[in-house]
Design an enzyme around this catalytic site. Structure first.
Site, PDB file in Angstrom:
ATOM      1  N   LEU A  80       4.375   4.702 -15.663  1.00  0.00           N
ATOM      2  CA  LEU A  80       5.460   5.382 -14.953  1.00  0.00           C
ATOM      3  C   LEU A  80       5.054   6.767 -14.460  1.00  0.00           C
ATOM      4  O   LEU A  80       5.174   7.084 -13.273  1.00  0.00           O
ATOM      5  CB  LEU A  80       6.687   5.486 -15.865  1.00  0.00           C
ATOM      6  CG  LEU A  80       7.878   6.245 -15.282  1.00  0.00           C
ATOM      7  CD1 LEU A  80       8.432   5.538 -14.057  1.00  0.00           C
ATOM      8  CD2 LEU A  80       8.975   6.416 -16.330  1.00  0.00           C
ATOM      9  N   ALA A  81       4.575   7.613 -15.366  1.00  0.00           N
ATOM     10  CA  ALA A  81       4.212   8.971 -14.968  1.00  0.00           C
ATOM     11  C   ALA A  81       3.081   8.964 -13.944  1.00  0.00           C
ATOM     12  O   ALA A  81       3.068   9.769 -13.005  1.00  0.00           O
ATOM     13  CB  ALA A  81       3.817   9.798 -16.187  1.00  0.00           C
ATOM     14  N   ASP A  82       2.121   8.047 -14.110  1.00  0.00           N
ATOM     15  CA  ASP A  82       1.031   7.944 -13.139  1.00  0.00           C
ATOM     16  C   ASP A  82       1.563   7.551 -11.764  1.00  0.00           C
ATOM     17  O   ASP A  82       1.125   8.084 -10.737  1.00  0.00           O
ATOM     18  CB  ASP A  82       0.004   6.912 -13.603  1.00  0.00           C
ATOM     19  CG  ASP A  82      -0.909   7.451 -14.686  1.00  0.00           C
ATOM     20  OD1 ASP A  82      -1.558   8.478 -14.450  1.00  0.00           O
ATOM     21  OD2 ASP A  82      -0.975   6.846 -15.762  1.00  0.00           O
ATOM     22  N   GLY A  83       2.489   6.597 -11.734  1.00  0.00           N
ATOM     23  CA  GLY A  83       3.041   6.167 -10.455  1.00  0.00           C
ATOM     24  C   GLY A  83       3.810   7.270  -9.761  1.00  0.00           C
ATOM     25  O   GLY A  83       3.694   7.463  -8.535  1.00  0.00           O
TER      26      GLY A  83
ATOM     27  N   ALA B 126       1.377   9.686  -8.402  1.00  0.00           N
ATOM     28  CA  ALA B 126       0.730   9.167  -7.191  1.00  0.00           C
ATOM     29  C   ALA B 126       1.596   9.416  -5.961  1.00  0.00           C
ATOM     30  O   ALA B 126       1.100   9.826  -4.904  1.00  0.00           O
ATOM     31  CB  ALA B 126       0.447   7.674  -7.344  1.00  0.00           C
TER      32      ALA B 126
END
Length: 395
Positions: free
Chosen positions: A165-168, A171
């Site tokens: 989630l945090a990576d998305g 991004a």
């Protein structure tokens, strides 16, 4: 018609999720993205599900990119990278702060080569501060942002999401930041550094937690699937074992729901007129709605809610998503040819533009598939190419 980002060249030197996914989004709308991998490959190639040894996550994350290998820790790799930067627009990297500088590839060096270069640096904690050199992953951002603290049942532990989630979110923020920097370059002629800490974008999306604490000393608590701002709002099981989700953010929707389930008396209660007050009576509302839903199959429940113009959605798995007529109408799932796997389905581009709609040009290629093609642009061919291969600089 040219794609919206046609003419923009991006060097994707990042690994795993946030940085590479930002580059994927740019590729979807026409940017030329060259994926620079260590000769051992981006770890994402071996992450998650595989078919016949082929990483499926990579097929999505590497889509639309040219894949080349180059060991940036070597003098030869650094020299080639400098030549590539000379005619690039964007570099995306997620090495620990100081790594590029140690290799002689810091921003000062890159802008000496190309004053217009945009260097997007995506790290867990940013380029400065006491945590800057810690290893950082999305999980840590989900913990430190306050997301985990408010997720889960009231009597259960803080809960982490079962996906990046945090990576998305990072991004999405990175792709926006890159486009903002490119727009600024049109005015100034100069590039700049994007310093993106993965702990920050998810914090922004969590809403008014900081200002509520600052002004009221209030900390949001875990409420499971319920909301502090309205009710009924929950997941409910149907007679045939399906699940549905209901939201009543609008007052009119809440009134329609209680009338539909045969409890118009609830709408007459003084507390029903406010979403926050309805949330204080969530047990009573959930009992009324949940018992009605439990006596009916999911299709019947959804049809009744639609006729009443009340907000409801089935809780889907991937198996449901690929068959849903709304997703089909939007073209949300794309089917693409792949040399290793044959036809594959994956999520399509993020949004539809009327004149430059974007498209997925290809799935993630095998490791090093375009190394020779890319290096040939910089006159690295023949014996020079063989020497790099023998030294392990390329694969």
């Amino acid at each position: 018609m040219a794609d919206a980002l046609s003419g923009i060249r991006v060097l994707d030197a990042a690994t795993l999720f946030a940085g590479p996914l930002a580059a994927t989004m740019l590729a979807d709308y026409g940017a030329e993205v060259i994926k620079i991998e260590h000769p051992n490959g981006d770890p994402v190639r071996g992450h998650g599900a595989q078919r016949d040894g082929v990483g499926l996550w990579w097929k999505m994350l590497g889509r639309g990119k040219q894949a080349m290998t180059l060991y940036l820790g070597s003098p030869e790799g650094q020299e080639i990278f400098r030549r590539m930067v000379a005619d690039a627009d964007v570099v995306i990297e997620n090495f620990r702060p100081g790594t590029l500088e140690r290799w002689g590839l810091g921003y000062e060096e890159l802008r000496r080569i190309n004053p217009g270069i945009v260097l997007a640096r995506v790290t867990g904690f940013g380029q400065t501060g006491p945590y800057a050199k810690r290893p950082g992953f999305g999980t840590l951002a989900e913990a430190m942002s306050g997301f985990a603290a408010i997720t889960g049942e009231p009597d259960g532990p803080p809960t982490l999401p079962p996906f990046g989630l945090a990576d998305g979110i990072a991004a999405l923020a990175t792709s926006f930041a890159v486009l903002t920097a490119l727009r600024a370059r049109e005015h100034t002629g100069s590039g700049q550094v994007v310093d993106l800490a993965i702990i920050e974008p998810i914090l922004t999306l969590l809403g008014p937690q900081i200002i509520a604490y600052d002004q009221l000393g209030v900390l949001q608590e875990r409420t499971g699937n319920r909301s502090n701002n309205n009710a009924p709002r929950n997941t409910y099981r149907t007679r045939d074992g399906g699940w549905v989700a209901i939201s009543t953010s609008a007052q009119s929707i809440a009134e329609r729901v209680v009338r539909l389930v045969g409890r118009p008396d609830l709408a007459e209660q003084p507390w029903f007129a406010s979403g926050a007050e309805r949330a204080q009576h969530a047990d009573e509302l959930d009992e009324a709605v949940g018992s009605w839903i439990a006596e009916r199959d999911r299709a019947e429940v959804i049809e009744a809610f639609e006729q009443a113009q009340a907000a409801i959605a089935p809780i889907y798995t991937a198996a449901d998503i690929v068959q849903d007529p709304q997703y089909e109408a939007l073209g949300t799932i794309a089917t693409l040819p792949d040399d290793e796997l044959g036809p594959v389905r994956m999520q399509n581009v993020l949004f539809r533009l009327s004149e430059t709609p974007g498209q997925i040009s290809s799935t993630g290629p095998p490791i090093g598939a375009h190394t020779e093609e890319v290096l040939a642009r910089y006159d690295v061919t023949g014996a020079a190419l063989d020497e790099l291969r023998d030294k392990g600089v390329i694969r």
